[in-house]
Design a protein around this motif. Structure first.
Motif, PDB file in Angstrom:
ATOM      1  N   GLU A  26       0.959  -1.152  -0.004  1.00  0.00           N
ATOM      2  CA  GLU A  26      -0.117   0.022  -0.005  1.00  0.00           C
ATOM      3  C   GLU A  26       0.960   1.150   0.028  1.00  0.00           C
ATOM      4  OE1 GLU A  26      -3.428   0.055   2.537  1.00  0.00           O
ATOM      5  OE2 GLU A  26      -2.914  -1.597   3.276  1.00  0.00           O
ATOM      6  N   ASP A  27       0.333   2.291  -0.700  1.00  0.00           N
ATOM      7  CA  ASP A  27       0.802   3.576  -0.739  1.00  0.00           C
ATOM      8  C   ASP A  27       0.776   4.103   0.890  1.00  0.00           C
ATOM      9  OD1 ASP A  27       1.805   6.307  -0.840  1.00  0.00           O
ATOM     10  OD2 ASP A  27       0.954   6.580  -2.654  1.00  0.00           O
ATOM     11  N   THR A  28       1.808   4.558   1.618  1.00  0.00           N
ATOM     12  CA  THR A  28       1.725   4.993   2.797  1.00  0.00           C
ATOM     13  C   THR A  28       1.015   6.362   3.078  1.00  0.00           C
ATOM     14  OG1 THR A  28       3.891   6.038   2.993  1.00  0.00           O
ATOM     15  CG2 THR A  28       3.618   3.562   3.563  1.00  0.00           C
ATOM     16  N   GLN A  29       1.099   7.032   1.881  1.00  0.00           N
ATOM     17  CA  GLN A  29       0.402   8.263   1.823  1.00  0.00           C
ATOM     18  C   GLN A  29       1.229   9.222   2.733  1.00  0.00           C
ATOM     19  OE1 GLN A  29      -2.325   9.373  -0.147  1.00  0.00           O
ATOM     20  NE2 GLN A  29      -2.178   7.047  -0.844  1.00  0.00           N
ATOM     21  N   THR A  30       2.576   8.953   2.916  1.00  0.00           N
ATOM     22  CA  THR A  30       3.452   9.795   3.677  1.00  0.00           C
ATOM     23  C   THR A  30       3.861  11.140   2.769  1.00  0.00           C
ATOM     24  OG1 THR A  30       4.411   7.958   4.944  1.00  0.00           O
ATOM     25  CG2 THR A  30       5.468   9.798   4.959  1.00  0.00           C
ATOM     26  N   THR A  77      22.762   2.614  -5.330  1.00  0.00           N
ATOM     27  CA  THR A  77      23.111   4.270  -5.514  1.00  0.00           C
ATOM     28  C   THR A  77      21.972   5.071  -5.461  1.00  0.00           C
ATOM     29  OG1 THR A  77      22.139   3.620  -8.000  1.00  0.00           O
ATOM     30  CG2 THR A  77      24.572   3.067  -7.595  1.00  0.00           C
ATOM     31  N   MET A  78      22.229   6.321  -5.613  1.00  0.00           N
ATOM     32  CA  MET A  78      20.966   7.034  -5.179  1.00  0.00           C
ATOM     33  C   MET A  78      20.072   7.110  -6.569  1.00  0.00           C
ATOM     34  SD  MET A  78      21.200   8.297  -2.195  1.00  0.00           S
ATOM     35  CE  MET A  78      19.951   9.524  -2.368  1.00  0.00           C
ATOM     36  N   GLU A  79      20.612   6.967  -7.493  1.00  0.00           N
ATOM     37  CA  GLU A  79      19.916   7.081  -8.904  1.00  0.00           C
ATOM     38  C   GLU A  79      19.006   5.805  -8.667  1.00  0.00           C
ATOM     39  OE1 GLU A  79      23.213   7.004  -8.933  1.00  0.00           O
ATOM     40  OE2 GLU A  79      23.364   9.087  -9.465  1.00  0.00           O
ATOM     41  N   GLY A  80      19.223   4.537  -8.293  1.00  0.00           N
ATOM     42  CA  GLY A  80      18.315   3.364  -8.223  1.00  0.00           C
ATOM     43  C   GLY A  80      17.239   3.726  -6.972  1.00  0.00           C
ATOM     44  N   ILE A  81      17.707   4.398  -5.882  1.00  0.00           N
ATOM     45  CA  ILE A  81      16.558   4.460  -5.000  1.00  0.00           C
ATOM     46  C   ILE A  81      15.774   5.561  -5.328  1.00  0.00           C
ATOM     47  CG2 ILE A  81      16.587   5.563  -2.713  1.00  0.00           C
ATOM     48  CD1 ILE A  81      19.206   4.440  -2.059  1.00  0.00           C
ATOM     49  N   HIS A  82      16.234   6.557  -5.826  1.00  0.00           N
ATOM     50  CA  HIS A  82      15.307   7.490  -6.751  1.00  0.00           C
ATOM     51  C   HIS A  82      14.353   7.051  -7.553  1.00  0.00           C
ATOM     52  CE1 HIS A  82      18.079  11.072  -5.068  1.00  0.00           C
ATOM     53  NE2 HIS A  82      17.216  10.851  -4.048  1.00  0.00           N
ATOM     54  N   LYS A  86       8.614   4.987  -4.782  1.00  0.00           N
ATOM     55  CA  LYS A  86       7.407   4.947  -4.620  1.00  0.00           C
ATOM     56  C   LYS A  86       7.347   3.308  -4.377  1.00  0.00           C
ATOM     57  CE  LYS A  86       5.243   8.650  -6.934  1.00  0.00           C
ATOM     58  NZ  LYS A  86       4.588   9.380  -5.886  1.00  0.00           N
ATOM     59  N   GLU A  87       7.886   2.558  -5.232  1.00  0.00           N
ATOM     60  CA  GLU A  87       7.979   1.001  -4.947  1.00  0.00           C
ATOM     61  C   GLU A  87       8.725   0.780  -3.614  1.00  0.00           C
ATOM     62  OE1 GLU A  87       6.238  -2.472  -5.824  1.00  0.00           O
ATOM     63  OE2 GLU A  87       5.796  -0.654  -6.558  1.00  0.00           O
ATOM     64  N   ILE A  88       9.545   1.254  -3.265  1.00  0.00           N
ATOM     65  CA  ILE A  88      10.409   0.954  -1.923  1.00  0.00           C
ATOM     66  C   ILE A  88       9.397   1.222  -0.895  1.00  0.00           C
ATOM     67  CG2 ILE A  88      12.286   1.584  -0.277  1.00  0.00           C
ATOM     68  CD1 ILE A  88      13.896   2.283  -3.137  1.00  0.00           C
ATOM     69  N   ASP A  89       8.621   2.455  -0.888  1.00  0.00           N
ATOM     70  CA  ASP A  89       7.521   2.638   0.279  1.00  0.00           C
ATOM     71  C   ASP A  89       6.655   1.586   0.187  1.00  0.00           C
ATOM     72  OD1 ASP A  89       6.503   4.424   2.129  1.00  0.00           O
ATOM     73  OD2 ASP A  89       5.101   5.024   0.662  1.00  0.00           O
ATOM     74  N   ARG A 116       8.835   3.592   9.151  1.00  0.00           N
ATOM     75  CA  ARG A 116       8.206   5.065   9.019  1.00  0.00           C
ATOM     76  C   ARG A 116       9.082   6.194   8.723  1.00  0.00           C
ATOM     77  NH1 ARG A 116       4.698   4.456  14.460  1.00  0.00           N
ATOM     78  NH2 ARG A 116       3.028   3.244  13.555  1.00  0.00           N
ATOM     79  N   LYS A 117      10.412   6.236   9.205  1.00  0.00           N
ATOM     80  CA  LYS A 117      11.484   7.137   8.811  1.00  0.00           C
ATOM     81  C   LYS A 117      11.837   6.963   7.336  1.00  0.00           C
ATOM     82  CE  LYS A 117      14.000   7.337  13.405  1.00  0.00           C
ATOM     83  NZ  LYS A 117      15.038   6.885  14.060  1.00  0.00           N
ATOM     84  N   LEU A 118      11.805   5.610   6.941  1.00  0.00           N
ATOM     85  CA  LEU A 118      12.092   5.292   5.443  1.00  0.00           C
ATOM     86  C   LEU A 118      10.947   6.066   4.479  1.00  0.00           C
ATOM     87  CD1 LEU A 118      13.242   3.798   3.020  1.00  0.00           C
ATOM     88  CD2 LEU A 118      11.767   2.198   3.427  1.00  0.00           C
ATOM     89  N   SER A 119       9.811   6.053   4.890  1.00  0.00           N
ATOM     90  CA  SER A 119       8.793   6.705   4.262  1.00  0.00           C
ATOM     91  C   SER A 119       8.915   8.081   4.123  1.00  0.00           C
ATOM     92  CB  SER A 119       7.262   6.357   4.706  1.00  0.00           C
ATOM     93  OG  SER A 119       7.061   4.654   4.528  1.00  0.00           O
ATOM     94  N   GLU A 120       9.301   8.725   5.354  1.00  0.00           N
ATOM     95  CA  GLU A 120       9.455  10.115   5.495  1.00  0.00           C
ATOM     96  C   GLU A 120      10.584  10.579   4.350  1.00  0.00           C
ATOM     97  OE1 GLU A 120      11.315  13.357   8.666  1.00  0.00           O
ATOM     98  OE2 GLU A 120       9.532  12.121   9.314  1.00  0.00           O
ATOM     99  N   TRP A 121      11.784   9.774   4.592  1.00  0.00           N
ATOM    100  CA  TRP A 121      12.878   9.981   3.952  1.00  0.00           C
ATOM    101  C   TRP A 121      12.732   9.995   2.347  1.00  0.00           C
ATOM    102  CZ3 TRP A 121      16.407   6.267   1.279  1.00  0.00           C
ATOM    103  CH2 TRP A 121      17.700   6.933   0.877  1.00  0.00           C
ATOM    104  N   LEU A 122      11.737   8.958   1.930  1.00  0.00           N
ATOM    105  CA  LEU A 122      11.514   8.782   0.587  1.00  0.00           C
ATOM    106  C   LEU A 122      10.434  10.005   0.342  1.00  0.00           C
ATOM    107  CD1 LEU A 122      11.177   5.168   0.347  1.00  0.00           C
ATOM    108  CD2 LEU A 122      12.804   6.467  -0.720  1.00  0.00           C
ATOM    109  N   ALA A 123       9.678  10.443   0.959  1.00  0.00           N
ATOM    110  CA  ALA A 123       8.706  11.600   0.654  1.00  0.00           C
ATOM    111  C   ALA A 123       9.353  12.917   0.454  1.00  0.00           C
ATOM    112  CB  ALA A 123       7.511  11.741   1.748  1.00  0.00           C
TER     113      ALA A 123
END
Length: 127
Positions: A26-30, A77-82, A86-89, A116-123
């Motif tokens: 689910e999308d965390t909506q963070t 890599t940051m490129e891979g994360i960016h 959304k999928e990582i979240d 939760r920190k992961l979702s915030e960091w990604l958002a």
């Protein structure tokens, strides 16, 4: 049970496991806090990815070393994360109402607070 039926059941079980591991969470909506985040790659993201993700999602790994992770999903890599934020979240993030726990499928797992920190960091754009 016939060998053919055993093989078919084994293939079905394997496919089910892969689909559940890589299926949509689910999308965390963070949302990024209006004041921004204190989380950065240096103080959070790098260690989170290193501990929980790059043991499979790493461009230096191939074949069975990836434990089923698709070859184009690399988080060392940051490129891979960016590219996959959304999928990582959806696979690993958490909010007050959603906790996605399909990743990592085995080994050490992050706490709900770290999710939760992961979702915030990604958002916040994974700074």
């Amino acid at each position: 049970m016939s060998p053919w039926l055993k093989s078919l059941l084994g293939a079905f079980a394997g496919a089910s496991l892969l689909l559940s591991a890589c299926g949509g969470g689910e999308d965390t909506q963070t949302k990024c806090p209006t004041s921004g985040t204190s989380l950065s790659y240096q103080n959070f993201g790098q260690s989170f990815m290193s501990v929980y993700c790059t043991r499979c999602h790493n461009s230096a790994l191939s074949g069975s070393e990836r434990h089923g992770a698709p070859g184009d999903l690399n988080f060392n890599t940051m490129e891979g994360i960016h590219a996959e934020a959304k999928e990582i979240d959806k696979q690993s993030g958490a909010s007050a109402t959603v906790t996605n726990e399909s990743m990592p499928p085995d080994g050490e797992k992050p706490s709900v607070e770290d999710r939760r920190k992961l979702s915030e960091w990604l958002a916040c754009g994974a700074p």
